[in-house]
Write an enzyme that holds these catalytic residues in place. Sequence first.
Site, short mmCIF file in Angstrom:
data_model
loop_
_atom_site.label_atom_id
_atom_site.label_comp_id
_atom_site.label_asym_id
_atom_site.label_seq_id
_atom_site.Cartn_x
_atom_site.Cartn_y
_atom_site.Cartn_z
N HIS D 5 0.82 -1.21 0.00
CA HIS D 5 0.00 0.00 0.00
C HIS D 5 0.85 1.26 0.00
CE1 HIS D 5 -3.23 -2.70 0.82
NE2 HIS D 5 -4.10 -1.72 0.82
N1 LIG Z 1 -12.71 -9.57 1.25
C1 LIG Z 1 -13.74 -8.71 1.11
N2 LIG Z 1 -14.88 -9.13 0.53
C2 LIG Z 1 -15.92 -8.26 0.38
N3 LIG Z 1 -15.89 -6.98 0.78
C3 LIG Z 1 -14.79 -6.54 1.37
C4 LIG Z 1 -13.65 -7.35 1.56
N4 LIG Z 1 -12.69 -6.63 2.15
C5 LIG Z 1 -13.21 -5.40 2.32
N5 LIG Z 1 -14.46 -5.33 1.85
C6 LIG Z 1 -15.34 -4.17 1.80
O1 LIG Z 1 -14.55 -3.04 1.52
C7 LIG Z 1 -14.77 -2.04 2.50
C8 LIG Z 1 -13.48 -1.29 2.82
O2 LIG Z 1 -13.08 -0.58 1.68
P1 LIG Z 1 -11.86 0.45 1.76
O3 LIG Z 1 -11.79 1.08 3.08
O4 LIG Z 1 -12.04 1.36 0.60
O5 LIG Z 1 -10.60 -0.48 1.51
P2 LIG Z 1 -9.42 -0.88 2.57
O6 LIG Z 1 -10.07 -1.77 3.58
O7 LIG Z 1 -8.43 -1.60 1.74
O8 LIG Z 1 -8.92 0.39 3.17
C9 LIG Z 1 -15.31 -2.77 3.71
O9 LIG Z 1 -16.15 -1.92 4.44
C10 LIG Z 1 -16.04 -3.96 3.11
O10 LIG Z 1 -17.40 -3.67 2.85
MG LIG Z 2 -7.13 1.50 2.83
#
Ligand SMILES: Nc1ncnc2c1ncn2[C@@H]1O[C@H](COP(=O)(O)OP(=O)(O)O)[C@@H](O)[C@H]1O
Ligand SMILES: [Mg+2]
Lengths: 217, 217, 127, 127
Positions: D5
Amino acid sequence: MQPLTAEAFVRVMDAYAQVLAEFRDVLNELDNRIGDGDHGTNMARGFSAVAEKLKASQPTTPAAGCQTVAMTLLGTVGGASGPLYSTAFLKLSAAWNGRADVDEEALRGGVAAALEGIMARGRAAVGDKTMVDVWTAVQRELQTEQPLDAQRAVEAAAAAALATKPLTARKGRAAYLGDRSQGTVDPGSLSSALWFAELFAAMSEGVVKPQWDLSAL
Amino acid sequence: MQPLTAEAFVRVMDAYAQVLAEFRDVLNELDNRIGDGDHGTNMARGFSAVAEKLKASQPTTPAAGCQTVAMTLLGTVGGASGPLYSTAFLKLSAAWNGRADVDEEALRGGVAAALEGIMARGRAAVGDKTMVDVWTAVQRELQTEQPLDAQRAVEAAAAAALATKPLTARKGRAAYLGDRSQGTVDPGSLSSALWFAELFAAMSEGVVKPQWDLSAL
Amino acid sequence: MIVSHSAKLGEGVCELLRQLAGPNLHIASASGLEDRLGTDAIKIAHAIQACPPGSDVVVLFDLGSARLSSEMALELVPSAWRERVFMADAPLVEGAVAAAVEASIGGSVEAVLARAADARQLRKLDD
Amino acid sequence: MIVSHSAKLGEGVCELLRQLAGPNLHIASASGLEDRLGTDAIKIAHAIQACPPGSDVVVLFDLGSARLSSEMALELVPSAWRERVFMADAPLVEGAVAAAVEASIGGSVEAVLARAADARQLRKLDD
Ligand SMILES: Nc1ncnc2c1ncn2[C@@H]1O[C@H](COP(=O)(O)OP(=O)(O)O)[C@@H](O)[C@H]1O
Ligand SMILES: [Mg+2]
Ligand SMILES: Nc1ncnc2c1ncn2[C@@H]1O[C@H](COP(=O)(O)OP(=O)(O)O)[C@@H](O)[C@H]1O
Ligand SMILES: [Mg+2]
Ligand SMILES: [Mg+2]
Ligand SMILES: [Mg+2]
């Protein structure tokens, strides 16, 4: 339900980009509590780029529009939600290929394919406190209610998002918190519910979008 | 053996810094084959800083000089050899505390303490293909030959360094290579043998320093 | 406290941690040399003593020689500090993320170390 | 291929690897976004296609969402490339170091992946 044309699709995505700009801080705050605090920023960046791209490219079919959405999200969202929403829109694009507009039947097939794509990409099941919970709720409405009641579908999406609040996250960054992830609505579920509200409002006149009680999220 | 005064200690370290500058590429090349290729640079940097510091501070005892060496190496060597040689010189400093010069008896105690310190710091045993092998060889000479034959001690150190060639490294970066670490002399063993050659040459007239056959390393 | 041979790597881990840890956690890197890769016990000792007084410090490091420098650093700091510094037996990035999450929800230093160590069991592709 | 990241973290791992891997290994990072932390499947796909043609590519990543982006990237590259890309189930830094050492002594891609995976077993403080 009125079929969704390419122009209507572009308007939905434009409206969604505006909603995300409004909800950016709310989504960040939810993600802050159970993740890394960037879901609002990620989504707002991604979908404002999408809105611009669509305006510039003027897709002639919803499928073409979805393809543009999918590719634009990859380079602009950055979080897990990037490949997940991108996969969803790729699946919608494939499901709607060759159509001038999207009717209820096409929507049913599209949402089913998109949900399958999201689950394959993220390996989450329903109840894992992810956007899968909201897409599953909408897919169930589409499967069980024929013809679909768009208002019910919007409310089912919102209810599914709220229902993630007491759950323990089993996927994504919130899973690091284990039980401590309880008590906060999953941000990706909220962003998904917000999208379905725009989509169904465009496909059915008179749909009332949910009023979100921010203090309850 | 003539006792090592503070001035002689500074001269030893100065000569050693020059030897390291000459051997920098050789040590780098050995480390390149079984590690990350920086042992020559690490040692040359560290001990040229040491030589300068000693010239500037003019220590009045060998112990004070060793203390300066130890502290200077920490910020300048950077590799595993930094804390290892630093520990060795701290132990020498403690062993020689209060003395105006270092006689054979003091040398015996100092080398034993330094070896113990190196082994405690790096957790290597003899035969692990590290500088411990060379320090152990010298310590054995000091224990078994009384009075010490300085020429024998220098040759024992050189032989111990060469004897690391067929060994499999069990500590340090070379351990990543497993059996593939065989066939190369351990660079830290060579740098230690080079130091003992300077030390014993200063404490005993007529010591002939080893001629290194670079193609055999 | 992140101890890496690379200043960039150490800083990068810190920026990852800061995003998920919130403002109450002191996250710092003592990594790299002025002009090349390596670790510096004096820099580590200073970084430890720059932590908020009275706080527990968890050290995560990349390679074995970073451990040697960290342990050397412990001998350079006053014993009141030394007693509050704990080395994690954990993969650098994955351990640090798990540790930061646990610390940010107020976990004890034992819990933080345990979460970091658990990261060893982490399978990244098991499903 | 390092997928993190953080651009700094990814670059830092690469500089660590380059020091021990020698010149015959292609080491690259596809990490971070332009302006913030995150991963970008398009950037990863480009980085994969910038590897020497015909070579096997081993991908190491930091967090779960980097895996999602990497797998998404695999769907964006031609299948001739895709078949040569392997995700390592390994801690990022420790796995990458072990993988680079094995690759630099000419190990097969299976051996490289195995060494990377072995890094999960690595105890850093066991002695
Ligand atoms: N493995 C997964 N399968 C389905 N949805 C997921 C998964 N991992 C995360 N999410 C969704 O993505 C959202 C988080 O997105 P975001 O904050 O933009 O990305 P990150 O977690 O990488 O910072 C979570 O609230 C969830 O709804
Ligand atoms: Mg993130
Ligand atoms: N654990 C250890 N115990 C004793 N000596 C060690 C240990 N690890 C490394 N060494 C010595 O240090 C030398 C390598 O030093 P250097 O290349 O400067 O550091 P690095 O391996 O961190 O790059 C090796 O040749 C070996 O003699
Ligand atoms: Mg997030
Ligand atoms: Mg080295
Ligand atoms: Mg080194």
